[in-house]
Motif scaffolding. Structure first.
Motif, PDB file in Angstrom:
ATOM      1  N   ALA A   1       0.822  -1.208   0.000  1.00 17.11           N
ATOM      2  CA  ALA A   1       0.000   0.000   0.000  1.00 17.11           C
ATOM      3  C   ALA A   1       0.860   1.263   0.000  1.00 17.11           C
ATOM      4  O   ALA A   1       0.417   2.327  -0.431  1.00 17.11           O
ATOM      5  N   SER A   2       2.122   1.146   0.475  1.00 21.24           N
ATOM      6  CA  SER A   2       2.986   2.334   0.484  1.00 21.24           C
ATOM      7  C   SER A   2       4.141   2.212  -0.506  1.00 21.24           C
ATOM      8  O   SER A   2       5.112   2.934  -0.430  1.00 21.24           O
ATOM      9  N   LEU A   3       4.025   1.265  -1.427  1.00 23.98           N
ATOM     10  CA  LEU A   3       5.074   1.102  -2.442  1.00 23.98           C
ATOM     11  C   LEU A   3       4.493   1.285  -3.833  1.00 23.98           C
ATOM     12  O   LEU A   3       3.287   1.140  -4.044  1.00 23.98           O
ATOM     13  N   LYS A   4       5.382   1.607  -4.780  1.00 31.10           N
ATOM     14  CA  LYS A   4       4.917   1.803  -6.159  1.00 31.10           C
ATOM     15  C   LYS A   4       5.624   0.823  -7.097  1.00 31.10           C
ATOM     16  O   LYS A   4       6.793   0.514  -6.901  1.00 31.10           O
ATOM     17  N   GLY A   5       4.906   0.443  -8.134  1.00 30.76           N
ATOM     18  CA  GLY A   5       5.460  -0.326  -9.258  1.00 30.76           C
ATOM     19  C   GLY A   5       6.368  -1.466  -8.870  1.00 30.76           C
ATOM     20  O   GLY A   5       5.985  -2.360  -8.115  1.00 30.76           O
ATOM     21  N   ASP A   6       7.619  -1.408  -9.383  1.00 33.22           N
ATOM     22  CA  ASP A   6       8.576  -2.506  -9.206  1.00 33.22           C
ATOM     23  C   ASP A   6       8.987  -2.725  -7.757  1.00 33.22           C
ATOM     24  O   ASP A   6       9.508  -3.783  -7.404  1.00 33.22           O
TER      25      ASP A   6
END
Lengths: 103, 327
Positions: free
Chosen positions: B156-161
């Motif tokens: 939920a607090s990370l993006k993409g790769d």
């Protein structure tokens, strides 16, 4: 006089849990041979670590492989995504081997 | 009532299991060269998983697979989902940890510690309190859900790769890690072979069990003490979390046990499982799926703060609450 052949030795320090990712990267770069040895103790950015962890996942190992000089970039490029995501230490050294057909 | 708690705490603290753990911690803090050889320690783990799994399987064979077992297992899964969400909310709202380390810590506290469970069963045996053998299987079932919830919270607090993926290696680590395979395998063998099987191997799985557990606890104490000595990243707030969270989780376990109408012994074990935090299976999963989180925080908090707390103070407290409110 014995003829020696220049090669590159790549040493990779990695936790056991991440070792399969490194092996996959080496396979993609068509590295066929390597050796993994256990590490006993050390200190890094997250403090001290030692081999007496509970479970194998956090144990540190060193994978070492010797490759032809012209193949070095391919191997390092293949390792780049692993380096970007996981904590691994990669170093490269110039070495000389006796049997060129083996490496 | 206070006398009762003190008597229980005294009996627990004077047990060889707790004292050998304390010896290990003291030796590590004093930088003694005392060590339990790695291969031997692995052998101890294998023995304990085999013995506890087998005994659980034999106990279930006596009563069969009951509705109690199924409902307790379902409740265990629910606790495994709920506890990490609560832990994550506490850690992030109090700013004790960044969202990623909070997710990793939350996964540890939602999962379970088999060693804490074994210590709980030993306390019950010492007190002569019966418990249901199916709790071994519930232990194995409760190990996994929190890992999935923890990674979902991290994503939920990370993006993409950067997001944690459920790779084949991760699933392999979660479902086929050695301790789960052996625990469940021995449980099934115990279930199939039943009482005649127990009679055949009781000299191996019952008589030496407590002595082996003492050796194992000595090793655990050494590991916890070394972690504690090198714990530079644990703030007082995180240590407080490591002491309060098990009480909160045990309360949820108690409420669940009351709702299910469990016996005091089985209820104590459900509270113990809810209060315990993982330091084998979850760290392995986090190292693979969430390398941004720091093991020096999540393993140290789980192994060097919560485990000793549960072993010394938590277990008698959980039994005291369960014996007064259940049954």
């Amino acid at each position: 006089m014995t003829v020696m052949h220049p090669r590159k030795r790549i040493d990779i320090f990695v936790e056991m849990a991440v070792l399969p990712k490194v092996e996959e990267a080496l396979t993609r770069a068509q590295v066929t041979g390597f050796t993994v040895v256990p590490c006993i103790k050390g200190r890094g950015w997250s403090g001290e670590w030692s081999s007496d962890e509970i479970g194998d996942a956090g144990r540190m190992v060193m994978l070492t492989t010797i490759t032809r000089t012209e193949a070095l970039d391919v191997v390092l490029e293949s390792l780049r995504p692993v380096m970007q995501r996981w904590r691994i230490v990669v170093s490269v050294a110039d070495v000389q081997v006796l049997r060129s057909e083996k490496f | 009532m206070f006398d009762q708690i003190l008597t229980l705490a005294g009996a627990n603290l004077a047990s060889p299991i707790v004292l050998f753990f304390a010896l290990g911690v003291a030796a590590a803090l004093a930088r003694s060269d005392l060590t339990v050889p790695e291969a031997f320690a692995k052998g101890l783990t294998i023995y304990l998983m085999l013995a506890i799994g087998f005994k659980g399987g034999v106990a279930v064979a006596k009563n069969g697979v009951t509705l109690d077992f199924l409902t307790t297992a379902a409740a265990g899964i629910l606790l495994g989902v709920l506890i990490p969400v609560i832990a994550h909310a506490i850690l992030t709202r109090t700013r004790l940890a960044d969202p990623l380390n909070a997710a990793a810590v939350a996964a540890h506290y939602g999962s379970v510690s088999i060693v804490t469970f074994v210590a709980g069963t030993s306390l019950l045996t010492l007190l002569g309190v019966a418990y249901d053998g199916y709790m071994i299987a519930v232990t194995a079932i409760m190990e996994t859900p929190a890992i999935i919830v923890g990674l979902w919270l991290a994503n939920a607090s990370l993006k993409g790769d950067e997001r944690a993926g459920f790779s084949g290696q991760l699933l392999h680590e979660v479902f086929l890690n050695g301790s789960v395979v052996l625990l469940m395998g021995a449980f099934l063998i115990g279930y199939v072979s039943g009482e005649p099987g127990m009679q055949a191997v009781s000299a191996f799985v019952e008589a030496p069990f407590k002595g082996v557990l003492c050796l194992f606890m000595l090793d655990m104490g050494l590991l916890a003490g070394r972690r504690l000595a090198a714990a530079r990243l644990l703030t007082p707030g995180l240590v407080a979390f490591g002491l309060v969270m098990p009480l909160l989780s045990a309360s949820l376990g108690l409420a669940t046990a009351m709702a299910l109408g469990l016996s005091p012994g089985t209820g104590t074990l459900l509270m113990t499982l809810a209060a315990s935090s993982s330091y084998i299976a979850v760290p392995a999963a986090m190292r693979i799926a969430l390398p941004q989180a720091n093991p020096a925080i999540y393993v140290t908090l789980s192994l060097a703060v919560t485990f000793p707390f549960n072993l010394s103070v938590g277990l008698p407290l959980y039994y005291f609450a369960a014996s007064n409110l259940l049954g």
